[in-house]
Design a protein around this motif. Structure first.
Motif, PDB file in Angstrom:
ATOM      1  N   ILE A   1       0.836  -1.202   0.000  1.00  0.00           N
ATOM      2  CA  ILE A   1       0.000   0.000   0.000  1.00  0.00           C
ATOM      3  C   ILE A   1       0.872   1.254   0.000  1.00  0.00           C
ATOM      4  O   ILE A   1       0.609   2.222  -0.723  1.00  0.00           O
ATOM      5  CB  ILE A   1      -0.952  -0.008   1.213  1.00  0.00           C
ATOM      6  CG1 ILE A   1      -1.969  -1.142   1.072  1.00  0.00           C
ATOM      7  CG2 ILE A   1      -1.662   1.334   1.350  1.00  0.00           C
ATOM      8  CD1 ILE A   1      -2.873  -1.305   2.275  1.00  0.00           C
ATOM      9  N   ALA A   2       1.935   1.240   0.824  1.00  0.00           N
ATOM     10  CA  ALA A   2       2.842   2.386   0.869  1.00  0.00           C
ATOM     11  C   ALA A   2       3.482   2.629  -0.494  1.00  0.00           C
ATOM     12  O   ALA A   2       3.621   3.775  -0.946  1.00  0.00           O
ATOM     13  CB  ALA A   2       3.909   2.164   1.940  1.00  0.00           C
ATOM     14  N   MET A   3       3.860   1.558  -1.174  1.00  0.00           N
ATOM     15  CA  MET A   3       4.470   1.688  -2.491  1.00  0.00           C
ATOM     16  C   MET A   3       3.484   2.267  -3.504  1.00  0.00           C
ATOM     17  O   MET A   3       3.814   3.154  -4.293  1.00  0.00           O
ATOM     18  CB  MET A   3       4.970   0.324  -2.973  1.00  0.00           C
ATOM     19  CG  MET A   3       5.629   0.356  -4.349  1.00  0.00           C
ATOM     20  SD  MET A   3       5.955  -1.293  -4.994  1.00  0.00           S
ATOM     21  CE  MET A   3       4.270  -1.872  -5.269  1.00  0.00           C
ATOM     22  N   MET A   4       2.244   1.788  -3.472  1.00  0.00           N
ATOM     23  CA  MET A   4       1.238   2.260  -4.410  1.00  0.00           C
ATOM     24  C   MET A   4       0.923   3.737  -4.182  1.00  0.00           C
ATOM     25  O   MET A   4       0.746   4.505  -5.142  1.00  0.00           O
ATOM     26  CB  MET A   4      -0.035   1.423  -4.301  1.00  0.00           C
ATOM     27  CG  MET A   4       0.090   0.025  -4.874  1.00  0.00           C
ATOM     28  SD  MET A   4       0.549   0.056  -6.637  1.00  0.00           S
ATOM     29  CE  MET A   4      -0.821   0.980  -7.336  1.00  0.00           C
TER      30      MET A   4
ATOM     31  N   LEU B   1       4.203  10.906   3.385  1.00  0.00           N
ATOM     32  CA  LEU B   1       5.034  11.125   4.573  1.00  0.00           C
ATOM     33  C   LEU B   1       4.548  10.288   5.752  1.00  0.00           C
ATOM     34  O   LEU B   1       5.355   9.794   6.545  1.00  0.00           O
ATOM     35  CB  LEU B   1       5.023  12.613   4.941  1.00  0.00           C
ATOM     36  CG  LEU B   1       5.734  13.535   3.942  1.00  0.00           C
ATOM     37  CD1 LEU B   1       5.589  14.989   4.369  1.00  0.00           C
ATOM     38  CD2 LEU B   1       7.199  13.162   3.851  1.00  0.00           C
ATOM     39  N   ALA B   2       3.230  10.118   5.875  1.00  0.00           N
ATOM     40  CA  ALA B   2       2.698   9.315   6.970  1.00  0.00           C
ATOM     41  C   ALA B   2       3.175   7.870   6.882  1.00  0.00           C
ATOM     42  O   ALA B   2       3.569   7.266   7.893  1.00  0.00           O
ATOM     43  CB  ALA B   2       1.169   9.370   6.960  1.00  0.00           C
ATOM     44  N   PHE B   3       3.180   7.304   5.682  1.00  0.00           N
ATOM     45  CA  PHE B   3       3.664   5.922   5.528  1.00  0.00           C
ATOM     46  C   PHE B   3       5.161   5.822   5.814  1.00  0.00           C
ATOM     47  O   PHE B   3       5.639   4.786   6.266  1.00  0.00           O
ATOM     48  CB  PHE B   3       3.355   5.413   4.119  1.00  0.00           C
ATOM     49  CG  PHE B   3       1.935   4.968   3.953  1.00  0.00           C
ATOM     50  CD1 PHE B   3       1.408   3.961   4.758  1.00  0.00           C
ATOM     51  CD2 PHE B   3       1.111   5.557   3.005  1.00  0.00           C
ATOM     52  CE1 PHE B   3       0.096   3.554   4.611  1.00  0.00           C
ATOM     53  CE2 PHE B   3      -0.212   5.150   2.866  1.00  0.00           C
ATOM     54  CZ  PHE B   3      -0.720   4.141   3.667  1.00  0.00           C
ATOM     55  N   MET B   4       5.896   6.900   5.527  1.00  0.00           N
ATOM     56  CA  MET B   4       7.320   6.889   5.874  1.00  0.00           C
ATOM     57  C   MET B   4       7.522   6.795   7.382  1.00  0.00           C
ATOM     58  O   MET B   4       8.475   6.190   7.879  1.00  0.00           O
ATOM     59  CB  MET B   4       7.991   8.152   5.339  1.00  0.00           C
ATOM     60  CG  MET B   4       8.283   8.119   3.856  1.00  0.00           C
ATOM     61  SD  MET B   4       9.646   7.010   3.450  1.00  0.00           S
ATOM     62  CE  MET B   4      11.031   7.859   4.188  1.00  0.00           C
ATOM     63  N   PHE B   5       6.625   7.399   8.145  1.00  0.00           N
ATOM     64  CA  PHE B   5       6.725   7.332   9.604  1.00  0.00           C
ATOM     65  C   PHE B   5       6.292   5.978  10.154  1.00  0.00           C
ATOM     66  O   PHE B   5       6.791   5.524  11.184  1.00  0.00           O
ATOM     67  CB  PHE B   5       5.848   8.428  10.240  1.00  0.00           C
ATOM     68  CG  PHE B   5       6.484   9.783  10.238  1.00  0.00           C
ATOM     69  CD1 PHE B   5       7.504  10.098  11.123  1.00  0.00           C
ATOM     70  CD2 PHE B   5       6.069  10.745   9.338  1.00  0.00           C
ATOM     71  CE1 PHE B   5       8.095  11.353  11.118  1.00  0.00           C
ATOM     72  CE2 PHE B   5       6.641  12.005   9.327  1.00  0.00           C
ATOM     73  CZ  PHE B   5       7.659  12.308  10.221  1.00  0.00           C
ATOM     74  N   LEU B   6       5.361   5.315   9.457  1.00  0.00           N
ATOM     75  CA  LEU B   6       4.725   4.134  10.031  1.00  0.00           C
ATOM     76  C   LEU B   6       5.407   2.825   9.669  1.00  0.00           C
ATOM     77  O   LEU B   6       5.372   1.874  10.445  1.00  0.00           O
ATOM     78  CB  LEU B   6       3.256   4.081   9.587  1.00  0.00           C
ATOM     79  CG  LEU B   6       2.364   5.210  10.105  1.00  0.00           C
ATOM     80  CD1 LEU B   6       0.966   5.078   9.512  1.00  0.00           C
ATOM     81  CD2 LEU B   6       2.290   5.181  11.628  1.00  0.00           C
ATOM     82  N   PHE B   7       6.010   2.791   8.474  1.00  0.00           N
ATOM     83  CA  PHE B   7       6.464   1.481   8.007  1.00  0.00           C
ATOM     84  C   PHE B   7       7.912   1.517   7.551  1.00  0.00           C
ATOM     85  O   PHE B   7       8.418   2.527   7.085  1.00  0.00           O
ATOM     86  CB  PHE B   7       5.602   1.000   6.820  1.00  0.00           C
ATOM     87  CG  PHE B   7       4.152   0.926   7.143  1.00  0.00           C
ATOM     88  CD1 PHE B   7       3.683   0.009   8.072  1.00  0.00           C
ATOM     89  CD2 PHE B   7       3.245   1.775   6.525  1.00  0.00           C
ATOM     90  CE1 PHE B   7       2.341  -0.060   8.371  1.00  0.00           C
ATOM     91  CE2 PHE B   7       1.900   1.706   6.813  1.00  0.00           C
ATOM     92  CZ  PHE B   7       1.455   0.784   7.750  1.00  0.00           C
ATOM     93  N   GLY B   8       8.586   0.381   7.706  1.00  0.00           N
ATOM     94  CA  GLY B   8       9.746   0.055   6.907  1.00  0.00           C
ATOM     95  C   GLY B   8      11.102   0.232   7.497  1.00  0.00           C
ATOM     96  O   GLY B   8      11.899  -0.681   7.465  1.00  0.00           O
ATOM     97  N   ILE B   9      11.459   1.405   8.041  1.00  0.00           N
ATOM     98  CA  ILE B   9      12.836   1.672   8.447  1.00  0.00           C
ATOM     99  C   ILE B   9      13.003   1.402   9.937  1.00  0.00           C
ATOM    100  O   ILE B   9      12.252   1.903  10.755  1.00  0.00           O
ATOM    101  CB  ILE B   9      13.226   3.124   8.133  1.00  0.00           C
ATOM    102  CG1 ILE B   9      12.930   3.449   6.687  1.00  0.00           C
ATOM    103  CG2 ILE B   9      14.695   3.358   8.426  1.00  0.00           C
ATOM    104  CD1 ILE B   9      13.699   2.608   5.694  1.00  0.00           C
TER     105      ILE B   9
END
Length: 249
Positions: free
Chosen positions: A44-47, A194-202
């Motif tokens: 979803i973040a990618m899309m 930006l919200a998905f950057m905070f929530l997922f992945g790193i």
């Protein structure tokens, strides 16, 4: 579709999606032996990122085309007006200076009066059209004019037709702006990305901070760039009156 209607549709679709997820988790809860699925969140973040890139590109192309069109109309108008000024040499002696004066007055009006108005999208009014009518009046010759002078007068009228067309295009470009629907997608997409950057992945906090700072700064820069280009005659990135000042000082 108005801005509020667009927001209503977007929020409605988001609400329906939220209700669907809530119903799924209530009716089909995750079993104790099942692990949470991170790949769905990453997909979803990618899309969202891909779709936002498409919206950014569409906005940039739209505002750049409008700005380029505004500059083209101004160049064509100034060039045709300059040709009119030069053709005054072939007109009857009594009409040469009035035609030059009318061309100079029109150019000064465009640069000194209309350009600041276009920068803030104010209506231009009828003064410019009155000056253009004065130009046409100054180019009229009677039947006693010599054949070369009559030919020159016809060429002046043709050039004034180009001025008329370019002026209409310039006025239309001054009032164009980016669609509210695109602005809505631009802002909502930036927030979601930006919200998905905070929530997922790193996992590493330093890397996360650097990536979020870089992405947020780049998004802010792009949105500001679109905002500046959305004013085709603005002071910073808009078309300038250099074509008129180059020909008429």
């Amino acid at each position: 579709m108005a801005l509020f209607e667009t927001l209503f549709v977007v929020l409605g679709v988001a609400l329906v999606a939220a209700l669907a997820v809530f119903a799924k988790t209530r009716l089909f809860p995750v079993g104790e032996d099942e692990e949470p699925r991170e790949d769905v969140a990453e997909y979803i973040a990618m899309m969202v990122s891909v779709l936002y890139a498409v919206v950014l590109g569409l906005c940039l192309v739209s505002v750049w085309d409008t700005r380029a069109s505004a500059d083209d109309h101004a160049q064509a108008e100034a060039s045709a007006l300059h040709q009119t000024y030069l053709l005054a040499d072939a007109m009857p002696v009594a009409q040469r200076q009035p035609l030059r004066d009318a061309a100079q007055a029109y150019a000064r009006h465009v640069v000194d009066v209309e350009w600041p108005q276009m920068a803030v999208r104010e209506p231009l009014g009828d003064s410019g059209w009155t000056l253009l009518a004065r130009l046409r009046k100054a180019s009229e010759v009677d039947d006693s004019a010599k054949v070369p002078e009559q030919i020159a007068a016809q060429e002046v009228l043709a050039q004034l037709g180009y001025v008329d067309d370019a002026r209409r295009g310039r006025e239309a470009a001054a009032q164009e702006r980016l669609s509210p629907v695109l602005w809505t997608g631009l802002l909502i997409g930036g927030v979601l990305t930006l919200a998905f950057m905070f929530l997922f992945g790193i996992k590493r906090s330093t890397t996360h901070v650097v990536m979020v700072m870089g992405l947020s700064g780049f998004i802010a820069f792009t949105v500001l760039l679109i905002h500046q280009l959305d004013s085709p005659f603005g002071e910073m990135l808009g078309a300038s009156p250099d074509a008129f000042t180059r020909y008429f000082g």
